[in-house]
Design a protein around this motif. Structure first.
Motif, PDB file in Angstrom:
ATOM      1  N   ALA A 103       3.880   5.316  -3.734  1.00  0.00           N
ATOM      2  CA  ALA A 103       2.717   4.436  -3.648  1.00  0.00           C
ATOM      3  C   ALA A 103       2.508   3.639  -4.927  1.00  0.00           C
ATOM      4  O   ALA A 103       1.992   2.519  -4.882  1.00  0.00           O
ATOM      5  CB  ALA A 103       1.475   5.252  -3.325  1.00  0.00           C
ATOM      6  N   ALA A 104       2.918   4.184  -6.065  1.00  0.00           N
ATOM      7  CA  ALA A 104       2.723   3.491  -7.340  1.00  0.00           C
ATOM      8  C   ALA A 104       3.458   2.159  -7.378  1.00  0.00           C
ATOM      9  O   ALA A 104       3.019   1.228  -8.059  1.00  0.00           O
ATOM     10  CB  ALA A 104       3.190   4.379  -8.498  1.00  0.00           C
ATOM     11  N   ARG A 105       4.524   2.037  -6.628  1.00  0.00           N
ATOM     12  CA  ARG A 105       5.299   0.784  -6.606  1.00  0.00           C
ATOM     13  C   ARG A 105       4.553  -0.325  -5.873  1.00  0.00           C
ATOM     14  O   ARG A 105       4.871  -1.503  -6.035  1.00  0.00           O
ATOM     15  CB  ARG A 105       6.653   1.009  -5.948  1.00  0.00           C
ATOM     16  CG  ARG A 105       7.555   1.926  -6.754  1.00  0.00           C
ATOM     17  CD  ARG A 105       8.863   2.181  -6.078  1.00  0.00           C
ATOM     18  NE  ARG A 105       9.592   0.923  -5.877  1.00  0.00           N
ATOM     19  CZ  ARG A 105      10.672   0.807  -5.120  1.00  0.00           C
ATOM     20  NH1 ARG A 105      11.149   1.861  -4.490  1.00  0.00           N
ATOM     21  NH2 ARG A 105      11.280  -0.334  -4.989  1.00  0.00           N
ATOM     22  N   TYR A 106       3.570   0.041  -5.056  1.00  0.00           N
ATOM     23  CA  TYR A 106       2.878  -0.933  -4.213  1.00  0.00           C
ATOM     24  C   TYR A 106       1.406  -1.110  -4.561  1.00  0.00           C
ATOM     25  O   TYR A 106       0.761  -2.026  -4.055  1.00  0.00           O
ATOM     26  CB  TYR A 106       3.009  -0.522  -2.742  1.00  0.00           C
ATOM     27  CG  TYR A 106       4.452  -0.383  -2.343  1.00  0.00           C
ATOM     28  CD1 TYR A 106       5.220  -1.495  -2.014  1.00  0.00           C
ATOM     29  CD2 TYR A 106       5.074   0.868  -2.347  1.00  0.00           C
ATOM     30  CE1 TYR A 106       6.555  -1.371  -1.678  1.00  0.00           C
ATOM     31  CE2 TYR A 106       6.414   0.999  -2.002  1.00  0.00           C
ATOM     32  CZ  TYR A 106       7.145  -0.121  -1.679  1.00  0.00           C
ATOM     33  OH  TYR A 106       8.473  -0.002  -1.355  1.00  0.00           O
ATOM     34  N   LEU A 107       0.878  -0.248  -5.397  1.00  0.00           N
ATOM     35  CA  LEU A 107      -0.536  -0.306  -5.748  1.00  0.00           C
ATOM     36  C   LEU A 107      -0.703  -1.147  -7.013  1.00  0.00           C
ATOM     37  O   LEU A 107      -0.934  -0.638  -8.100  1.00  0.00           O
ATOM     38  CB  LEU A 107      -1.076   1.114  -5.950  1.00  0.00           C
ATOM     39  CG  LEU A 107      -2.587   1.253  -6.018  1.00  0.00           C
ATOM     40  CD1 LEU A 107      -3.239   0.799  -4.717  1.00  0.00           C
ATOM     41  CD2 LEU A 107      -2.967   2.689  -6.312  1.00  0.00           C
ATOM     42  N   GLU A 108      -0.571  -2.459  -6.847  1.00  0.00           N
ATOM     43  CA  GLU A 108      -0.539  -3.365  -7.992  1.00  0.00           C
ATOM     44  C   GLU A 108      -1.906  -3.859  -8.433  1.00  0.00           C
ATOM     45  O   GLU A 108      -2.113  -4.108  -9.614  1.00  0.00           O
ATOM     46  CB  GLU A 108       0.357  -4.557  -7.670  1.00  0.00           C
ATOM     47  CG  GLU A 108       1.801  -4.150  -7.439  1.00  0.00           C
ATOM     48  CD  GLU A 108       2.675  -5.306  -6.980  1.00  0.00           C
ATOM     49  OE1 GLU A 108       2.146  -6.395  -6.700  1.00  0.00           O
ATOM     50  OE2 GLU A 108       3.897  -5.101  -6.900  1.00  0.00           O
ATOM     51  N   SER A 109      -2.844  -4.010  -7.515  1.00  0.00           N
ATOM     52  CA  SER A 109      -4.133  -4.593  -7.890  1.00  0.00           C
ATOM     53  C   SER A 109      -5.048  -3.543  -8.514  1.00  0.00           C
ATOM     54  O   SER A 109      -5.073  -2.385  -8.095  1.00  0.00           O
ATOM     55  CB  SER A 109      -4.825  -5.217  -6.677  1.00  0.00           C
ATOM     56  OG  SER A 109      -5.397  -4.228  -5.853  1.00  0.00           O
ATOM     57  N   GLU A 110      -5.813  -3.977  -9.530  1.00  0.00           N
ATOM     58  CA  GLU A 110      -6.770  -3.070 -10.158  1.00  0.00           C
ATOM     59  C   GLU A 110      -7.842  -2.656  -9.164  1.00  0.00           C
ATOM     60  O   GLU A 110      -8.338  -1.530  -9.217  1.00  0.00           O
ATOM     61  CB  GLU A 110      -7.385  -3.718 -11.392  1.00  0.00           C
ATOM     62  CG  GLU A 110      -6.423  -3.794 -12.556  1.00  0.00           C
ATOM     63  CD  GLU A 110      -7.087  -4.278 -13.829  1.00  0.00           C
ATOM     64  OE1 GLU A 110      -8.329  -4.194 -13.943  1.00  0.00           O
ATOM     65  OE2 GLU A 110      -6.353  -4.723 -14.717  1.00  0.00           O
ATOM     66  N   GLU A 111      -8.200  -3.540  -8.246  1.00  0.00           N
ATOM     67  CA  GLU A 111      -9.201  -3.206  -7.233  1.00  0.00           C
ATOM     68  C   GLU A 111      -8.705  -2.059  -6.345  1.00  0.00           C
ATOM     69  O   GLU A 111      -9.435  -1.105  -6.078  1.00  0.00           O
ATOM     70  CB  GLU A 111      -9.527  -4.418  -6.375  1.00  0.00           C
ATOM     71  CG  GLU A 111     -10.573  -4.129  -5.319  1.00  0.00           C
ATOM     72  CD  GLU A 111     -10.897  -5.342  -4.465  1.00  0.00           C
ATOM     73  OE1 GLU A 111     -11.793  -5.214  -3.622  1.00  0.00           O
ATOM     74  OE2 GLU A 111     -10.263  -6.395  -4.624  1.00  0.00           O
ATOM     75  N   GLY A 112      -7.467  -2.139  -5.903  1.00  0.00           N
ATOM     76  CA  GLY A 112      -6.892  -1.069  -5.088  1.00  0.00           C
ATOM     77  C   GLY A 112      -6.803   0.236  -5.854  1.00  0.00           C
ATOM     78  O   GLY A 112      -7.052   1.314  -5.304  1.00  0.00           O
ATOM     79  N   GLN A 113      -6.464   0.144  -7.122  1.00  0.00           N
ATOM     80  CA  GLN A 113      -6.386   1.333  -7.960  1.00  0.00           C
ATOM     81  C   GLN A 113      -7.763   1.966  -8.124  1.00  0.00           C
ATOM     82  O   GLN A 113      -7.916   3.182  -8.008  1.00  0.00           O
ATOM     83  CB  GLN A 113      -5.785   0.981  -9.322  1.00  0.00           C
ATOM     84  CG  GLN A 113      -4.348   0.531  -9.227  1.00  0.00           C
ATOM     85  CD  GLN A 113      -3.828  -0.089 -10.506  1.00  0.00           C
ATOM     86  OE1 GLN A 113      -4.533  -0.198 -11.508  1.00  0.00           O
ATOM     87  NE2 GLN A 113      -2.573  -0.525 -10.482  1.00  0.00           N
TER      88      GLN A 113
END
Length: 103
Positions: A9-19
């Motif tokens: 999932a870390a490869r696809y969770l790019e936005s700070e909002e999603g994080q």
């Protein structure tokens, strides 16, 4: 034969909002294992070396602390939250429950 690799999932969770949403969901769940897993994903998405440096811990120690079998110290978690620019606040449980029922 088709070659596959495990989903990360870390490869696809790019936005700070999603994080932030992932961390908020993990905190709301009250499940320490889920919170540790969410922090692991977000730290890897942002770069474990940078997060470890900003949290004031060695990279290897952070990997261990956030691993499946890790048991991070409160000081490590607070450093990770600071490194991820996440501020924790406290509210009473009835305040949270009241907010949910008014939706």
């Amino acid at each position: 034969m088709t070659k596959t690799e495990p989903f990360d999932a870390a490869r696809y969770l790019e936005s700070e909002e999603g994080q932030r949403d992932l961390i908020a969901d993990a905190l709301e769940s009250g499940d320490p294992a889920y919170l540790k897993h969410a922090l692991n994903i977000v730290a890897r998405a942002r770069g474990m070396t940078a997060v470890a440096r900003d949290a004031g811990v060695a990279r290897e120690a952070l990997y261990r602390a956030l691993s499946e079998n890790g048991d991070p110290r409160l000081s490590t978690l607070m450093g990770v939250f600071k490194a991820l620019d996440v501020q924790l606040t406290a509210r009473t449980a009835d305040h949270v429950a009241g907010a949910r029922t008014s939706d």
